[in-house]
Scaffold this active site. Structure first.
Site, PDB file in Angstrom:
ATOM      1  N   CYS A 386       0.835  -1.204   0.000  1.00  0.00           N
ATOM      2  CA  CYS A 386       0.000   0.000   0.000  1.00  0.00           C
ATOM      3  C   CYS A 386       0.874   1.259   0.000  1.00  0.00           C
ATOM      4  O   CYS A 386       1.446   1.600  -1.026  1.00  0.00           O
ATOM      5  CB  CYS A 386      -0.987  -0.050   1.156  1.00  0.00           C
ATOM      6  SG  CYS A 386      -2.421   0.971   0.817  1.00  0.00           S
ATOM      7  N   HIS A 520      -3.617  -5.021   0.820  1.00  0.00           N
ATOM      8  CA  HIS A 520      -2.990  -5.560   2.039  1.00  0.00           C
ATOM      9  C   HIS A 520      -3.081  -7.090   2.049  1.00  0.00           C
ATOM     10  O   HIS A 520      -4.036  -7.639   2.621  1.00  0.00           O
ATOM     11  CB  HIS A 520      -3.682  -4.989   3.280  1.00  0.00           C
ATOM     12  CG  HIS A 520      -3.384  -3.548   3.500  1.00  0.00           C
ATOM     13  ND1 HIS A 520      -2.284  -3.117   4.219  1.00  0.00           N
ATOM     14  CD2 HIS A 520      -4.021  -2.439   3.078  1.00  0.00           C
ATOM     15  CE1 HIS A 520      -2.281  -1.794   4.239  1.00  0.00           C
ATOM     16  NE2 HIS A 520      -3.312  -1.360   3.559  1.00  0.00           N
ATOM     17  N   GLU A 522      -1.500  -9.175   3.748  1.00  0.00           N
ATOM     18  CA  GLU A 522      -1.332  -9.756   5.092  1.00  0.00           C
ATOM     19  C   GLU A 522      -2.657 -10.072   5.772  1.00  0.00           C
ATOM     20  O   GLU A 522      -2.721 -10.914   6.662  1.00  0.00           O
ATOM     21  CB  GLU A 522      -0.481  -8.815   5.972  1.00  0.00           C
ATOM     22  CG  GLU A 522      -1.127  -7.500   6.404  1.00  0.00           C
ATOM     23  CD  GLU A 522      -0.993  -6.357   5.416  1.00  0.00           C
ATOM     24  OE1 GLU A 522      -0.799  -6.627   4.211  1.00  0.00           O
ATOM     25  OE2 GLU A 522      -1.091  -5.183   5.835  1.00  0.00           O
TER      26      GLU A 522
HETATM   27  N1  GLN Z   1      -1.817   6.734   2.921  1.00  0.00           N
HETATM   28  C1  GLN Z   1      -1.966   5.948   1.729  1.00  0.00           C
HETATM   29  C2  GLN Z   1      -3.336   6.144   1.093  1.00  0.00           C
HETATM   30  O1  GLN Z   1      -4.280   6.496   1.761  1.00  0.00           O
HETATM   31  C3  GLN Z   1      -1.687   4.485   1.988  1.00  0.00           C
HETATM   32  C4  GLN Z   1      -2.633   3.859   2.940  1.00  0.00           C
HETATM   33  C5  GLN Z   1      -2.182   2.512   3.415  1.00  0.00           C
HETATM   34  O2  GLN Z   1      -0.994   2.190   3.379  1.00  0.00           O
HETATM   35  N2  GLN Z   1      -3.089   1.690   3.890  1.00  0.00           N
HETATM   36  O3  GLN Z   1      -3.485   5.905  -0.070  1.00  0.00           O
END
Ligand code: GLN
Length: 548
Positions: A386, A520, A522
């Site tokens: 992410c 994500h 994980e």
């Molecule tokens: N801050 C970033 C976004 O909102 C990544 C968010 C995250 O890593 N879950 O796109």
């Protein structure tokens, strides 16, 4: 709902917080599954936030995202990892959510002029939640957050008391988790705090059916009898819950102490049938027989609060299980990597693989970019998740595409928004729209989305599928304007949203293992079903460790 066969187990905690109620609930769920029952696990949180989405990971640990797009308590991650049952939006209820529903109903006039009170309106709403969205499960396990005696959890305790009364003993069981502190000078485990906490529960009309006593040492029989006597239950219902070296030993250890047996006995179910614990025995056997060690560096901002990365740590461990290897996680504070002139070779001396996980905000981002640069140029296996993926795109744009101003609009106005605010995207329910002024709560791209994998890519060989589904939680997205420039320079977007508009995965074919994912992974890894990305990343890191 009037399902007369579903059985409810209410799990409360006493004495102190952080007793591992979530793990105990997840383990009991797993044990009931091992006896052939279907289960659902729920968490009732007494805080006033609608959900933990806007809470700081420093305070509350990670925010666990479900397939159906809810931002929930991290305990739901334990539940899903231990049982394989995907958590749902309806499995996490908070006081904030309950009150906002009650108030919305009041505004609509649904209460027909009644005075709205905690009892019965708030407690009715809690009971409605507990009883809702149950589809043929044999058991619903409801964990009540907080500690018995907290002002905040009173309506929840009252609601489960009422349910106990309405549904009766054949459909409800109260399990209370407590602590037996060991007092060194006296050389014994103390039962008094447990007695007090049970009294507190009894004062609210709940007699626990089973006590699960957390302890550093085995509980002598006489102490068990004493607890039983003072707490008004049979000695065999006082279950010892010894500290374990691995969380995956917990189901087996609680089984040995008779937890699932006592629960079945309470509900007058067949206790002679032995649970099938093969899955858990196998995991423990692998854990014990794993040889060697791989060092994984996690470059992040909340490194002093490991609960902020709960699912990530578990998924890395699952990758270790898949490769029969022990993992040591090294925490690297990204803010300490901001100075490019540091000796990165030294800082990352023993690291065999680098992960830059999810994150928010500019603080520490330059350190993450420096770490990514090091992983890319020194050919160290790298997984960007992410925010980590977004920072890797920026690193590549600055240093390979020579777009010196490359940045994310999350950090303010920029001439080259390689990563920009996502204002419109497709969901099952239609097009979702946002702008920079939208509320922060619940307005990210959340939950499971499909992603198409490219032919002849590393990612496809890892997943062995053309279409995958993974969970998202982000507001910003890689700008698809630059895709061709990246490709020409050796970074390929090997996973795209089905309509080709959103870049979801990249890889660098000339690097041994360098992958960034917008989602994500994980969140979906399980000890008995390690996530392929983590298995493959650990395998690559293992190879790297052998080269060192
Ligand atoms: N801050 C970033 C976004 O909102 C990544 C968010 C995250 O890593 N879950 O796109």
């Amino acid at each position: 709902m009037k399902n007369t066969s579903v059985k409810f187990i209410f799990i409360t905690g006493g004495v102190v917080s952080s007793l591992g109620k979530g793990l105990a609930s997840a383990s009991l769920g797993a044990l009931l599954q091992a006896r052939g029952y279907s289960i659902k696990l729920r968490k009732l949180d007494p805080y006033l936030n609608i959900d933990p989405g806007t809470m700081s990971p420093y305070q509350h640990g990670e925010c666990y995202v479900t397939d159906d797009g809810a931002e929930t308590d991290l305990d739901l991650g334990h539940y899903e990892r231990f049982t394989g049952v995907p958590a749902k939006k309806s499995d996490n209820i908070t006081t904030g959510k309950i009150y906002s529903n009650v108030i919305a109903k009041e505004r609509k006039g649904d209460y027909l002029g009644a005075t709205i009170q905690v009892i019965p309106h708030v407690t009715d709403s809690i009971k409605e939640y507990i009883l809702s969205d149950i589809n043929h499960e044999d058991f619903v396990l409801c964990e009540i957050g907080g500690t018995v005696g907290d002002i905040e959890s009173l309506p929840f305790i009252e609601a489960i008391r009422q349910l106990g009364n309405e549904l009766g003993l054949t459909q409800t069981c109260f399990l209370h988790v407590t602590l037996l502190p060991f007092i060194k000078t006296a050389g014994e485990l103390k039962t008094k705090p447990t007695q007090h906490s049970v009294k507190e529960l009894q004062g609210m009309g709940i007699q626990p059916d089973i006590l699960l006593c957390r302890t550093e040492d085995a509980i002598p029989e006489e102490q068990k009898s004493k607890i039983a006597l003072f707490c008004n239950l049979k000695t065999e219902r006082v279950i010892e819950a010894l500290d374990s070296s691995s969380i995956y030993e917990v189901p087996i250890s609680y089984h040995k102490q008779g937890l699932d047996y006592q629960v079945c006995k309470h509900f007058q179910l067949d206790v002679l049938k032995k649970p099938n614990l093969r899955r858990w025995n196998k995991i423990n056997k692998i854990q014990k027989s794993s040889e060697g060690n791989v060092n994984i560096g996690i470059v992040g901002k909340y490194t002093s609060m490991i609960d902020a990365y709960k699912s990530l740590i578990e998924a890395i461990n699952h990758g270790g299980l898949a490769n029969n290897i022990k993992i040591s996680v090294k925490w690297i504070d990204s803010e300490e990597l901001e100075n490019q002139n540091q000796n990165f070779n030294n800082l990352f001396k023993d690291i065999n693989g680098i992960i830059v996980p999810g994150g928010f905000g500019q603080r520490g981002s330059e350190g993450k970019i420096n770490a990514i640069n090091f992983a890319r140029t020194k050919k160290i296996p790298f997984l960007g998740i992410c925010f980590g993926m977004q920072m890797a795109v920026i690193e590549f744009a600055r240093n390979v595409l020579d777009l010196k101003d490359a940045s994310s609009s999350e950090f303010g106005k920029t001439k080259q928004p390689l990563v920009g605010l996502l204002t419109e995207w497709q969901t099952d329910k239609g097009v979702e729209k946002r702008n920079k002024d939208s509320n922060l709560g619940g307005t990210m791209r959340l939950g499971a989305y499909d992603c198409k994998l490219s032919e002849n890519s590393l990612i496809k060989s890892i997943y062995k599928k053309k279409i995958i589904s993974e969970r998202h939680r982000h507001r910003y997205e890689v700008n698809n304007k630059y895709i061709l420039d990246f490709k020409k320079n050796g970074l390929m977007f090997s996973g795209m949203s089905p309509d080709n508009s959103l870049p979801e995965i990249f890889e660098i074919p000339s690097h041994p293992w360098f992958i960034g994912v917008q989602f994500h992974p994980e969140l979906k890894s399980k000890p008995f079903d390690p996530h392929p990305l983590f298995s493959s990343f650990i395998e690559a890191s293992l190879k790297k460790s052998r080269l060192l």
